[in-house]
Write a protein that holds these residues in place. Sequence first.
Motif, PDB file in Angstrom:
ATOM      1  N   PHE A  89       0.850  -1.196   0.000  1.00  0.00           N
ATOM      2  CA  PHE A  89       0.000   0.000   0.000  1.00  0.00           C
ATOM      3  C   PHE A  89       0.886   1.246   0.000  1.00  0.00           C
ATOM      4  N   GLY A 133      -0.969  -2.089   8.956  1.00  0.00           N
ATOM      5  CA  GLY A 133      -1.714  -1.329   7.962  1.00  0.00           C
ATOM      6  C   GLY A 133      -1.481  -1.822   6.548  1.00  0.00           C
ATOM      7  N   GLU A 176      -4.563  -2.912   4.234  1.00  0.00           N
ATOM      8  CA  GLU A 176      -4.965  -2.085   3.106  1.00  0.00           C
ATOM      9  C   GLU A 176      -4.438  -2.563   1.754  1.00  0.00           C
ATOM     10  N   SER A 179     -10.809  -9.031   1.464  1.00  0.00           N
ATOM     11  CA  SER A 179     -11.269  -7.898   2.266  1.00  0.00           C
ATOM     12  C   SER A 179     -12.770  -7.694   2.096  1.00  0.00           C
ATOM     13  N   TRP A 238      -7.050   5.939  13.536  1.00  0.00           N
ATOM     14  CA  TRP A 238      -6.957   4.666  12.819  1.00  0.00           C
ATOM     15  C   TRP A 238      -6.887   3.547  13.846  1.00  0.00           C
ATOM     16  N   TRP A 252     -10.652  -3.275  10.999  1.00  0.00           N
ATOM     17  CA  TRP A 252     -10.092  -1.933  11.103  1.00  0.00           C
ATOM     18  C   TRP A 252     -11.094  -0.884  10.652  1.00  0.00           C
ATOM     19  N   TYR A 275     -16.304   6.257   6.129  1.00  0.00           N
ATOM     20  CA  TYR A 275     -15.762   4.924   5.865  1.00  0.00           C
ATOM     21  C   TYR A 275     -16.573   3.873   6.612  1.00  0.00           C
ATOM     22  N   SER A 301      -9.892  -7.573   6.783  1.00  0.00           N
ATOM     23  CA  SER A 301      -8.927  -8.090   5.814  1.00  0.00           C
ATOM     24  C   SER A 301      -8.378  -9.400   6.359  1.00  0.00           C
TER      25      SER A 301
END
Length: 209
Positions: free
Chosen positions: A49, A118, A122, A128, A160, A171, A184, A189
């Motif tokens: 990411f 992260g 992501e 996911s 976060w 998350w 959001y 994931s």
Amino acid sequence: LLGRSLTNNDGFDVEIIKNAEAKLGKAIPVILKEFYITVGKLDIFMSSFQRFLKPEDLFYEDGKLVFLEENQKVCCWGVDKESKEDDPLVYQVQNTDNAIWCSEEILLSDFLQMIMYGQCAEGGYAFSGAIYDMDQDELQEFIEEITTNNWQKVVDHNNWIIYENDRKLIWYFTDDDGNLSEDYPLFVSTQTKENFLEMEEDFGFSDLD
């Protein structure tokens, strides 16, 4: 996070780090050095990411050693060039004219751990999903449920939040009041499809694909 033990092939050789330091004219922080030597060749952590610079590409900018770039090059992260600490504070700067470096108020070791979680969340993990339209009360009930079933909070920084349980990651982002962001959903994931189907059945996550 990998589901396996690390090997010597997962990181850069010490000589590559020494060559990078010679090019920079200065030693890099011990924590960053250990990061590169341990997991520096693993794409899941280095580039799934955000993009960690390779040792030979590290550079100085405005008195900071830059080691990480945002995936769309909106910003980057670094540590003080003159820091004598093995584990210095991390700073961020926007890639705009006259931008000022701002402290992330987190040590490099904690920052790197956060980013590794992260990176998996992501993009690094193949599967996911999300739950949409969850309100704050429902989120609180949800968190109470998972934390009584071995889920551990592993990231809580700059709005976060990430929870982890056996290579499954839940998350989300919060607003400045600590409530679930309206922009959001709640994400999950997982490394395997089997684990994703489990999360889909247990909690109602919808496949993002």
